[in-house]
Every structure is written in C-alpha cells, then in structure tokens.
Design an enzyme around this catalytic site. Structure first.
Site, PDB file in Angstrom:
ATOM      1  N   SER A   1       0.874  -1.174   0.000  1.00 30.91           N
ATOM      2  CA  SER A   1       0.000   0.000   0.000  1.00 30.91           C
ATOM      3  C   SER A   1       0.907   1.218   0.000  1.00 30.91           C
ATOM      4  CB  SER A   1      -0.855   0.013   1.273  1.00 30.91           C
ATOM      5  OG  SER A   1      -1.441   1.291   1.473  1.00 30.91           O
TER       6      SER A   1
ATOM      7  N   TYR B   1      -2.594  -1.714  10.097  1.00 25.41           N
ATOM      8  CA  TYR B   1      -2.531  -1.892   8.642  1.00 25.41           C
ATOM      9  C   TYR B   1      -1.216  -1.325   8.104  1.00 25.41           C
ATOM     10  CZ  TYR B   1      -4.135  -1.433   3.736  1.00 25.41           C
ATOM     11  OH  TYR B   1      -4.263  -1.508   2.374  1.00 25.41           O
TER      12      TYR B   1
HETATM   13  N1  LIG Z   1      -8.651  -0.572  -2.108  1.00 31.69           N
HETATM   14  C1  LIG Z   1      -7.682   0.193  -1.628  1.00 31.69           C
HETATM   15  O1  LIG Z   1      -7.843   1.406  -1.452  1.00 31.69           O
HETATM   16  C2  LIG Z   1      -6.333  -0.410  -1.319  1.00 31.69           C
HETATM   17  C3  LIG Z   1      -5.257   0.470  -1.129  1.00 31.69           C
HETATM   18  C4  LIG Z   1      -4.000  -0.066  -0.848  1.00 31.69           C
HETATM   19  C5  LIG Z   1      -3.832  -1.430  -0.754  1.00 31.69           C
HETATM   20  N2  LIG Z   1      -4.899  -2.258  -0.926  1.00 31.69           N
HETATM   21  C6  LIG Z   1      -4.649  -3.695  -0.793  1.00 31.69           C
HETATM   22  O2  LIG Z   1      -5.097  -4.355  -1.954  1.00 31.69           O
HETATM   23  C7  LIG Z   1      -5.361  -5.721  -1.624  1.00 31.69           C
HETATM   24  C8  LIG Z   1      -6.696  -6.113  -2.242  1.00 31.69           C
HETATM   25  O3  LIG Z   1      -7.711  -5.352  -1.630  1.00 31.69           O
HETATM   26  P1  LIG Z   1      -8.990  -4.798  -2.399  1.00 31.69           P
HETATM   27  O4  LIG Z   1      -8.941  -3.331  -2.313  1.00 31.69           O
HETATM   28  O5  LIG Z   1      -9.112  -5.449  -3.719  1.00 31.69           O
HETATM   29  O6  LIG Z   1     -10.128  -5.266  -1.373  1.00 31.69           O
HETATM   30  P2  LIG Z   1     -11.280  -6.385  -1.472  1.00 31.69           P
HETATM   31  O7  LIG Z   1     -11.877  -6.413  -0.135  1.00 31.69           O
HETATM   32  O8  LIG Z   1     -12.114  -6.106  -2.667  1.00 31.69           O
HETATM   33  O9  LIG Z   1     -10.477  -7.742  -1.752  1.00 31.69           O
HETATM   34  C9  LIG Z   1      -9.760  -8.422  -0.752  1.00 31.69           C
HETATM   35  C10 LIG Z   1      -9.948  -9.909  -0.973  1.00 31.69           C
HETATM   36  O10 LIG Z   1      -9.105 -10.597  -0.046  1.00 31.69           O
HETATM   37  C11 LIG Z   1      -9.825 -11.690   0.474  1.00 31.69           C
HETATM   38  N3  LIG Z   1      -9.271 -12.063   1.773  1.00 31.69           N
HETATM   39  C12 LIG Z   1      -9.250 -11.323   2.918  1.00 31.69           C
HETATM   40  N4  LIG Z   1      -8.648 -12.019   3.897  1.00 31.69           N
HETATM   41  C13 LIG Z   1      -8.296 -13.217   3.367  1.00 31.69           C
HETATM   42  C14 LIG Z   1      -7.647 -14.361   3.884  1.00 31.69           C
HETATM   43  N5  LIG Z   1      -7.231 -14.426   5.160  1.00 31.69           N
HETATM   44  N6  LIG Z   1      -7.447 -15.413   3.066  1.00 31.69           N
HETATM   45  C15 LIG Z   1      -7.853 -15.369   1.782  1.00 31.69           C
HETATM   46  N7  LIG Z   1      -8.474 -14.332   1.243  1.00 31.69           N
HETATM   47  C16 LIG Z   1      -8.688 -13.260   2.028  1.00 31.69           C
HETATM   48  C17 LIG Z   1     -11.258 -11.195   0.581  1.00 31.69           C
HETATM   49  O11 LIG Z   1     -12.176 -12.286   0.660  1.00 31.69           O
HETATM   50  C18 LIG Z   1     -11.375 -10.389  -0.703  1.00 31.69           C
HETATM   51  O12 LIG Z   1     -11.834 -11.181  -1.775  1.00 31.69           O
HETATM   52  C19 LIG Z   1      -5.312  -5.802  -0.096  1.00 31.69           C
HETATM   53  O13 LIG Z   1      -4.088  -6.345   0.290  1.00 31.69           O
HETATM   54  C20 LIG Z   1      -5.414  -4.354   0.336  1.00 31.69           C
HETATM   55  O14 LIG Z   1      -4.825  -4.102   1.575  1.00 31.69           O
HETATM   56  C21 LIG Z   1      -6.138  -1.775  -1.213  1.00 31.69           C
END
Ligand SMILES: NC(=O)c1ccc[n+]([C@@H]2O[C@H](COP(=O)([O-])OP(=O)(O)OC[C@H]3O[C@@H](n4cnc5c(N)ncnc54)[C@H](O)[C@@H]3O)[C@@H](O)[C@H]2O)c1
Length: 245
Positions: A142, A155
C-alpha cells in the site's frame, strides 16, 4: 501472443477488487488463473466468468493465514497445472480506529492477514518456483507501506513490513530467477474502502478521484510480466499523487 501466454498465475484475494480485476487482465493476456480466496461464492463466480471466456481457471478456498491450507493449495495447483509462474500475493483486510483504542486481538488479526499471510504465500510460491526454475511474485502492499497515517496503525505497520519483506526476498532469490516486487496502491474503489469515507479520500487525492481496480491491474501486469524484467525488490506506488504531496 499475450504478455502472460500459458503462464500459471496464483492470485490470492482474487474474488474481489484489485485481485479480480487483475485475474481478468491476466486472463486476457493468456494466463491460466487460480483464484485463492476465503470467499468461495465470489471466487467461484470470477472463475466461472473466466472459463466462459475460454480461460483455464480454478478456485481454491484458502485462508492465507492458515499454513496448512496455503501449503495444500500450492501443492494441488502445482500438480494440476504443472507449475506456478506468477503469484499475485494480494489478499488483505483493512482496519481503522484510534490506536489507543486498538485491542491487541484486532492488531494481531490485521497483521496476521496483511503480513503473516503474505509471508506464507510468498514462501510457498518461492518453493514451487525454485523447483520449476523461476517466476515472479507481486505482493500487494500500500502507499501506507511508505508513509504513515492516523488511525490505521496496524494496517500501515503490516504494509511497511510487506515493502521490506519484498526487498529482502528480491535480494535473496534474484540469482534463482525469481523476481519479487510490491505494488503500493493509493485509494482504490473496492469493498475494502468504507463507503462513508470515499468522498473525502477522493478529495485527499491530487487527481481528485479514487483509483479503479482495473488501473491497478495494469501495474500488476507490468510487475508480473517480462516488461519489468530488470526490477526486483522494488515497490511501485500507484496512488494518484497522494504520497507525492
Ligand atoms: N482498495 C484500496 O484502497 C487499497 C489500497 C492499498 C492497498 N490495498 C490492498 O489491496 C489488496 C486487495 O484489496 P482490495 O482493495 O481489492 O479489497 P477487497 O476487499 O475487494 O479484496 C480483498 C480480498 O481478499 C480476500 N481475503 C481477505 N482475507 C483473506 C484471507 N485471510 N485469506 C484469503 N483471502 C482473504 C477477501 O475475501 C477479498 O476477496 C489488499 O491487500 C489491500 O490491503 C487496497
């Protein structure tokens, strides 16, 4: 020929958001897709969609914090698909609130998914890639792996850990043809972002909007493919300018 023609990609958190968008883009570029996620309904739906479009794809229900599940999924996939060329190590959860009110259990839950799970998935990916002669790993960190912010301490600490884990793995496995890089998104419109905070987060972003998962997927493709062949141990910030301020 796609950029990932016939490569096998193992994508954690592929049921939703950034992971699902990346699965779709990887498939367009010729990859075979394995989605590993806790959410079997959404994960299976993405796999069904990919199969309908002619992609070889499979779903594995995996909790990335459970070592036995991660090991079993990698073994199954290596057996079924022959090898694993790409790991998109992306499953994650958010956490929010004042740090002085953060329960230790909540701290541990966040760090467990956002750092320990990333280690387990990377380790299994590396084990398989060492057997098959190499591959690429993209860890989702992130922008908060690089800068601090209020009320998301657990986080941010975990994501900072992912950035330095990535550097360390990049160095350790460079001579074994395994490249490891991190993708560092800003505020992206996925279910992880609380709906009530989206307007303010867009306003806090210099380009004055949230990013879309498809925009992040293009950077993930870059890191996963030969287009980034001289990169390892690096992290790529894709945040609409937030951390440039
Ligand atoms: N959306 C944002 O603003 C943002 C910003 C920076 C980083 N991220 C990172 O991007 C990545 C993806 O997030 P996203 O934004 O697509 O969110 P999202 O919630 O759409 O997707 C996250 C996915 O991870 C799965 N998941 C969570 N815990 C799990 C576990 N223990 N085992 C297996 N699967 C698990 C969930 O079921 C979900 O399908 C994450 O690591 C998040 O921290 C997101």
């Amino acid at each position: 020929m796609g950029k990932l023609q016939d490569k096998v990609a193992f994508i954690t958190g592929g049921a939703s958001g950034i992971g699902a968008a990346s699965a779709r883009l990887f498939a367009k570029e010729g990859a075979k897709i394995v989605i590993a996620d806790l959410d079997d309904e959404k994960g299976q739906a993405v796999v069904d969609e990919l199969k309908t479009n002619g992609t070889e794809a499979a779903f594995h229900q995996v909790n990335t914090t459970k070592e036995d599940q991660v090991v079993a999924a990698f073994d199954d996939v290596a057996k079924a698909f022959g090898q694993i060329d790409i790991v998109f190590n992306n499953a994650g959860i958010g956490s929010q609130g004042p740090t002085h009110e953060l329960e230790y259990d909540d701290w541990r839950k966040t760090v467990n998914v956002d750092l320990d799970g990333v280690f387990l998935v990377a380790r299994e990916g590396i084990r398989k890639m060492r057997e098959s002669g190499g591959g690429t790993i993209v860890n989702t960190a992130s922008m908060y792996g690089h800068v601090g912010a209020a009320q998301t301490a657990a986080y941010n600490a975990a994501k900072g850990g992912v950035v330095n884990l990535t550097r360390s793995l990049g160095v350790e496995y460079a001579e074994e043809n395994i490249r490891v890089n991190a993708l560092c998104p800003g505020f992206i419109e996925t279910p992880i972002l609380p709906p009530e905070s989206r307007e303010a987060l867009a306003e806090a972003t210099p380009v004055k909007r949230l990013g879309q998962p498809e925009e992040i997927a293009k950077s993930v493709l870059f890191l996963a493919s030969d287009d980034s062949s001289f990169m390892t141990g690096a992290s790529l910030i894709v945040d609409g300018g937030v951390t440039a301020q």
